[in-house]
Design an enzyme around this catalytic site. Structure first.
Site, PDB file in Angstrom:
ATOM      1  N   SER A 216       0.846  -1.192   0.000  1.00 28.64           N
ATOM      2  CA  SER A 216       0.000   0.000   0.000  1.00 28.64           C
ATOM      3  C   SER A 216       0.882   1.241   0.000  1.00 28.64           C
ATOM      4  CB  SER A 216      -0.945  -0.003   1.207  1.00 28.64           C
ATOM      5  OG  SER A 216      -0.241  -0.163   2.416  1.00 28.64           O
ATOM      6  N   GLY A 218      -0.194   4.659   0.023  1.00 30.17           N
ATOM      7  CA  GLY A 218      -0.890   5.892   0.363  1.00 30.17           C
ATOM      8  C   GLY A 218      -1.719   6.419  -0.794  1.00 30.17           C
ATOM      9  N   GLU A 220      -0.903   7.072  -3.647  1.00 31.41           N
ATOM     10  CA  GLU A 220      -0.551   6.454  -4.929  1.00 31.41           C
ATOM     11  C   GLU A 220      -1.209   5.101  -5.125  1.00 31.41           C
ATOM     12  OE1 GLU A 220       3.644   6.342  -5.601  1.00 31.41           O
ATOM     13  OE2 GLU A 220       3.966   8.316  -4.724  1.00 31.41           O
ATOM     14  N   GLY A 221      -2.042   4.671  -4.198  1.00 32.88           N
ATOM     15  CA  GLY A 221      -2.751   3.415  -4.341  1.00 32.88           C
ATOM     16  C   GLY A 221      -1.966   2.244  -3.811  1.00 32.88           C
ATOM     17  N   GLY A 248      -5.284   0.414   6.017  1.00 29.70           N
ATOM     18  CA  GLY A 248      -4.509  -0.783   5.726  1.00 29.70           C
ATOM     19  C   GLY A 248      -5.216  -2.052   6.165  1.00 29.70           C
ATOM     20  N   ASP A 249      -5.939  -1.984   7.279  1.00 28.92           N
ATOM     21  CA  ASP A 249      -6.670  -3.150   7.767  1.00 28.92           C
ATOM     22  C   ASP A 249      -7.798  -3.530   6.806  1.00 28.92           C
ATOM     23  OD1 ASP A 249      -5.014  -2.892   9.993  1.00 28.92           O
ATOM     24  OD2 ASP A 249      -6.472  -1.652  11.048  1.00 28.92           O
TER      25      ASP A 249
END
Length: 322
Positions: A216, A218, A220-221, A248-249
């Site tokens: 991941s 941020g 930027e996908g 993120g989870d």
């Protein structure tokens, strides 16, 4: 069934402020208190989306009693392993004006050898009926990378795919033990592998033995990568602002669902590639929609619409066959 494992859970305390001013006193509405930690957040997302899930975690002390009571009230199927040390706390302050969240995470106290053995035994027992196991978050003192690698190896040899979302040497141990998926963010990826850039860090985890890496990045996908097939990049064409603590989870929840539903997720085949593209879309959309929610472990009702917005493209040139 999907089993989530949270070795170092926390009682999550969240407050929202109009604007966070360092050094100033703020008047706020009552904060929210929830049983948290990465694996618990993953379980909340999966449960809300209709997946059969069991959340396994430790619990101890007065904070642990409050943690356990909230988890019962949530309705999420779970099992708690008692430990002597008090469950840690995590404090999130959401700055509404800036669209940013500041988080204070207590480290958590050590787990004893007997407590670790009990936790691992419960993981192995519950994993017998699991289509996937997601081990998430930091490890408490006493539960090191070697023990995590041993657990991943036991589950993998038994035929249960394991997803791991942790950091540092523990992430490397999980990859080396054959985790079907690992999910670092950009900072964790470079810190764990010592690589010069994202692509090199992803390659390092794949070389160690991870089946798939979902990195991941941020705004930027994210990138979905396997050892033999072309990498896939997915992103939203617009920025979203809010509480990113559960983003993120939510992505891990999408990975766990994909692993449980698609045995050939890592295969270098047309079906495998299609499954990874679907994963990239869903993980991006679920992660983004979590940002829109006030608390971690929730998806915005907009997640289906966001999934349709996701832009998917190759992240690299096709890889040569070994």
């Amino acid at each position: 069934m999907i089993l989530t494992v949270t070795p170092n859970p926390a009682l999550d305390l969240t407050w929202h402020v109009d604007r966070l001013l360092p050094g100033e006193t703020h008047r706020v509405d009552a904060g929210a208190t929830r049983a948290g930690g990465k694996g618990l957040n993953v379980a909340r997302v999966l449960h809300a989306q209709g997946h059969d899930v069991i959340a396994l975690a430790t619990s101890g002390g007065g904070v642990g009693a409050e943690f356990a009571a909230e988890l019962v009230a949530s309705g999420i199927p779970h099992r708690l392993v008692p430990v002597a040390a008090p469950t840690r706390r995590s404090i999130a302050i959401v700055d509404e004006a800036a669209g940013e969240t500041s988080v204070l995470n207590e480290h958590g106290d050590a787990i004893s050898p007997d407590e670790l053995a009990a936790l691992m035994a419960n993981v192995v027992e519950l994993a017998h009926d699991a289509d996937a196991v997601a081990i998430c978050g930091s490890l408490p003192p006493g539960f090191g990378p070697d023990q995590l690698g041993e657990l991943v190896c036991i589950l993998t040899v038994a035929g249960t795919p394991v997803i791991v979302d942790t950091s540092g040497p523990a992430m490397l141990a999980a990859a080396r033990a054959g985790a079907i998926a690992v999910k670092p963010n950009a900072e964790e990826l470079l810190a764990a592998t010592g690589a010069a850039d994202t692509a090199a860090g992803i390659a390092a985890l794949l070389e160690l033995g991870a089946g798939i890496v979902v990195a991941s990045l941020g705004a930027e996908g994210l990138v979905v990568a396997t050892a033999d097939a072309s990498d896939i990049r997915a992103r939203l064409p617009r920025a979203l602002h809010g509480n990113a603590t559960g983003a993120g989870d939510a992505a891990v929840a999408a990975i766990a669902a994909a692993v449980a539903e698609t045995p050939g997720l890592t295969a270098n085949t047309p079906d495998g590639e299609s499954a990874r593209i679907r994963l990239a879309r869903r993980a991006t959309a679920w992660s983004a929609s979590a940002v829109l929610m006030p608390l971690a472990g929730e998806l915005s009702p907009e997640h289906d619409g966001l999934e349709r917005e996701v832009v998917v493209s190759p992240a690299s040139e096709p890889k040569e066959s070994a």
